[in-house]
Design an enzyme around this catalytic site. Structure first.
Site, mmCIF file in Angstrom:
data_model
loop_
_atom_site.group_PDB
_atom_site.id
_atom_site.type_symbol
_atom_site.label_atom_id
_atom_site.label_comp_id
_atom_site.label_asym_id
_atom_site.label_seq_id
_atom_site.Cartn_x
_atom_site.Cartn_y
_atom_site.Cartn_z
ATOM 1 N N LYS A 91 -3.174 -11.085 -37.369
ATOM 2 C CA LYS A 91 -4.573 -11.021 -37.809
ATOM 3 C C LYS A 91 -4.884 -9.738 -38.562
ATOM 4 O O LYS A 91 -4.353 -8.685 -38.252
ATOM 5 C CB LYS A 91 -5.510 -11.045 -36.585
ATOM 6 C CG LYS A 91 -5.505 -12.322 -35.806
ATOM 7 C CD LYS A 91 -6.549 -12.242 -34.707
ATOM 8 C CE LYS A 91 -6.647 -13.558 -33.966
ATOM 9 N NZ LYS A 91 -7.728 -13.524 -32.966
ATOM 10 N N GLY B 235 -13.896 -15.711 -40.550
ATOM 11 C CA GLY B 235 -13.945 -17.060 -41.098
ATOM 12 C C GLY B 235 -12.571 -17.626 -41.388
ATOM 13 O O GLY B 235 -12.404 -18.431 -42.287
ATOM 14 N N LYS C 109 -0.397 -12.814 -28.777
ATOM 15 C CA LYS C 109 0.262 -14.045 -28.354
ATOM 16 C C LYS C 109 -0.550 -15.225 -28.873
ATOM 17 O O LYS C 109 -1.775 -15.228 -28.794
ATOM 18 C CB LYS C 109 0.319 -14.077 -26.826
ATOM 19 C CG LYS C 109 0.889 -15.331 -26.254
ATOM 20 C CD LYS C 109 2.311 -15.109 -25.730
ATOM 21 C CE LYS C 109 2.941 -16.432 -25.311
ATOM 22 N NZ LYS C 109 4.268 -16.606 -25.940
ATOM 23 N N HIS D 240 -9.737 -22.950 -40.066
ATOM 24 C CA HIS D 240 -10.231 -22.038 -39.024
ATOM 25 C C HIS D 240 -11.749 -21.914 -39.029
ATOM 26 O O HIS D 240 -12.289 -20.934 -38.523
ATOM 27 C CB HIS D 240 -9.604 -20.638 -39.158
ATOM 28 C CG HIS D 240 -8.109 -20.644 -38.988
ATOM 29 N ND1 HIS D 240 -7.504 -20.829 -37.774
ATOM 30 C CD2 HIS D 240 -7.106 -20.499 -39.886
ATOM 31 C CE1 HIS D 240 -6.193 -20.794 -37.924
ATOM 32 N NE2 HIS D 240 -5.924 -20.607 -39.199
ATOM 33 N N GLU E 56 -13.762 -13.106 -29.717
ATOM 34 C CA GLU E 56 -14.616 -12.125 -30.381
ATOM 35 C C GLU E 56 -16.050 -12.315 -29.937
ATOM 36 O O GLU E 56 -16.392 -13.321 -29.333
ATOM 37 C CB GLU E 56 -14.511 -12.236 -31.911
ATOM 38 C CG GLU E 56 -14.956 -13.554 -32.498
ATOM 39 C CD GLU E 56 -14.827 -13.556 -34.029
ATOM 40 O OE1 GLU E 56 -13.812 -13.073 -34.548
ATOM 41 O OE2 GLU E 56 -15.752 -14.041 -34.688
ATOM 42 N N ARG F 272 -25.136 -12.014 -33.202
ATOM 43 C CA ARG F 272 -26.172 -12.633 -34.041
ATOM 44 C C ARG F 272 -26.365 -14.065 -33.578
ATOM 45 O O ARG F 272 -25.654 -14.544 -32.703
ATOM 46 C CB ARG F 272 -25.703 -12.636 -35.484
ATOM 47 C CG ARG F 272 -24.310 -13.273 -35.572
ATOM 48 C CD ARG F 272 -23.906 -13.685 -36.945
ATOM 49 N NE ARG F 272 -22.499 -14.023 -37.021
ATOM 50 C CZ ARG F 272 -21.973 -15.213 -36.736
ATOM 51 N NH1 ARG F 272 -22.743 -16.196 -36.322
ATOM 52 N NH2 ARG F 272 -20.675 -15.431 -36.840
#
Lengths: 70, 451
Positions: free
Chosen positions: B158, B164, B201, B235, B288, B292
């Site tokens: 990542k 997004g 992982k 995703h 995460e 908002r």
């Protein structure tokens, strides 16, 4: 001679080939950015890049010529 | 309560926020770019101001211009919606400096949760389970390889600043990792100006289940159950529902309480969402935090009977939550689908003019959109043009109602993902609740995503 056109409206994000470069059918030549997505535009035929009509950052409409092959 | 609120967003979410403000008797100020002059959010607001050219960098992301309009119009608060400036700590800080209430948590909390690496570290400190991985950026590809060997493949690579779905890749072996690391780092640097990479992982057959929470400024916290958001393409979420068929009461309670524990640890206020990955054994891991309102908040509203925008406004205005955890209801089953202007097979965007647009109507149907017939969907923004939400007594009834509603959803001139939505909703695996995040690639026919 063969023209490669934009398949949709968007910004030219990256031009991944240069004039004089020999490219194969199916190879990505330009990456557009539309609706927050990267849209690779591939060559429909093999050839040599003769002219590039757009610059990175340009806005193009569907059907606009991106580059010409010979 | 506020007398006037500026909505610093566009499209359906701006329209949705304005609707609640109007119901509460709050005056609204809209902003719009040259491409959005015909949008419903502009029509519905009491005042609307053109702020610039179509590109977001020249309009909706122009912090100083937005602050200036808020001051000129004497708006007391700014609702940031989702996306755009909603998780931008610099914007929240500018609001604070100008004495304008930012409807969300404070700037420091946004900053902390906005970095994938920082948020992971913080959540681990708070005692929230996290996916095995690293809490510091990788130095180079060699370090990536040795770390991957310790954790074990498959690995999810990542970009710290990604979002997004951009900057994420599953890798199964050393060779794939080597290729992906260099390419993704380059892309992250050019996309986000930040090439920090980390890995963790990869959880097999995971579900994406998130917990909605609310916190006031007086130390009161509640969780508003979960949303199951596993049906995704590229995703990005496509279908969301509440509650999740997969969770048992014990896991639901544990996830809710963990979310509250996390929120308390960081001193969170306002509406927020903790996203979890849930594995086949119902172990859950922090993914995460979204500081908002979420796109999919309506399904929570449908089962709890709360208006989340109203709750956000009340909390921002300093009011106390008027209820505690045992008062939060959970009634029926709600499903939301996102209508994207895109090719249903390749998922490529399909901007263009909408020549006909007729929404389904009915007692159990809710539409969220800011487009109308005759409007042009431009290439400048996210392809999501509408949301359709239905409610049923149970999941089966909700699915049936959604399919009926989609049958009468009329939209012409552009391609949409409606055929794909119907394919998912009628699929036996979806109906049986086998909703893992790879559902679209695993179960749908003729999907041709170009990598």
């Amino acid at each position: 001679m063969n023209q490669i056109v934009a398949t949709m409206a968007g910004n030219v994000w990256k031009i991944v080939v240069s004039v004089g470069e020999k490219i194969e059918e199916g190879q990505d030549v330009v990456i557009l950015e539309s609706m927050k997505m990267e849209i690779p535009i591939a060559a429909e035929a093999s050839g040599v890049v003769k002219e590039i009509h757009v610059q990175e950052g340009d806005f193009v409409n569907e059907g606009d010529i991106l580059l010409e092959l010979e | 309560m506020f007398k006037k609120v500026l909505v610093a967003n566009r499209g359906e979410i701006a329209a949705r926020v304005i609707r609640t403000c109007r119901r509460l008797g709050i005056q609204t100020v809209a902003i719009y770019s040259e491409a959005d002059a015909a949008s419903l959010h502009v029509k519905w607001a009491d005042e609307a101001y053109l702020i610039g050219k179509p590109r977001v960098s020249e309009s909706y992301l122009n912090i100083e211009k937005i602050i200036e309009i808020a001051k000129t119009t004497k708006a007391e608060a700014i609702h940031p919606g989702y996306g755009l400036l909603s998780e931008n700590p610099a914007f929240a800080r500018r609001c604070e400096e100008e004495g304008i209430v930012f409807i969300g948590p404070n700037a420091d909390v946004i900053a902390k949760m906005g970095s994938k690496i920082e948020s992971r570290k913080t959540m681990a400190e708070a005692g929230v389970p996290i996916v095995p991985g690293i809490s510091f950026p990788l130095q180079n590809v060699e370090e990536a390889m040795s770390t991957a060997a310790t954790i074990g493949y498959p690995i999810m690579l990542k970009a710290s600043a990604g979002g997004g779905g951009i900057g994420m890749q599953i890798v199964h072996n050393e060779e794939e990792l080597r290729k992906a690391f260099e390419g993704n780092q380059k892309r992250a640097t050019s996309f986000f100006g930040d090439g920090a990479m980390y890995l963790e992982k990869y959880i097999q057959n995971p579900r994406h289940i998130e917990v909605q929470l609310l916190a006031d400024r007086h130390g009161n916290y509640v969780y508003l159950w979960e949303r199951e958001c596993s049906i995704q393409r590229r995703h990005q979420k496509v279908i969301e529902e509440a509650p999740s068929l997969f969770l048992d009461e014990q896991t639901r309670k544990k996830m809710g309480e963990t979310a509250i524990q996390a929120a308390k640890y960081i001193g969170y206020t306002n509406a927020g969402t903790i996203e979890f990955l849930v594995d086949e054994q119902k172990n859950f891991y922090f993914l995460e935090m979204n500081t908002r309102l979420q796109v999919e908040h309506p399904v929570t509203e449908e089962i709890t009977g709360l208006d989340l925008v109203e709750e956000q406004l009340r909390v921002a205005a300093g009011e106390k939550l008027g209820y505690s955890q045992e008062h939060i209801q959970r009634r029926g089953h709600a499903i939301e689908v996102r209508i994207y202007a895109e090719d249903p097979k390749t998922f490529f965007p399909s901007p263009g003019a909408i020549t006909a647009f007729q929404l389904p109507e009915g007692e159990h149907i809710r539409n969220e959109t800011a487009v109308q017939s005759g409007m042009v969907v431009t290439p400048f923004y996210d392809p999501m043009i509408a949301k359709l939400i239905v409610k049923g007594e149970n999941r089966k009834e909700a699915i049936d109602r959604m399919l009926q509603a989609l049958d009468s959803y009329q939209i012409e001139g552009i391609k949409t993902n409606i055929p794909m939505l119907k394919e998912v909703l009628t699929h036996p695996a979806f109906q049986a609740g086998h909703t893992t995040t790879d559902f679209v690639n695993r179960h749908l026919s003729n999907i041709s995503i170009k990598k």
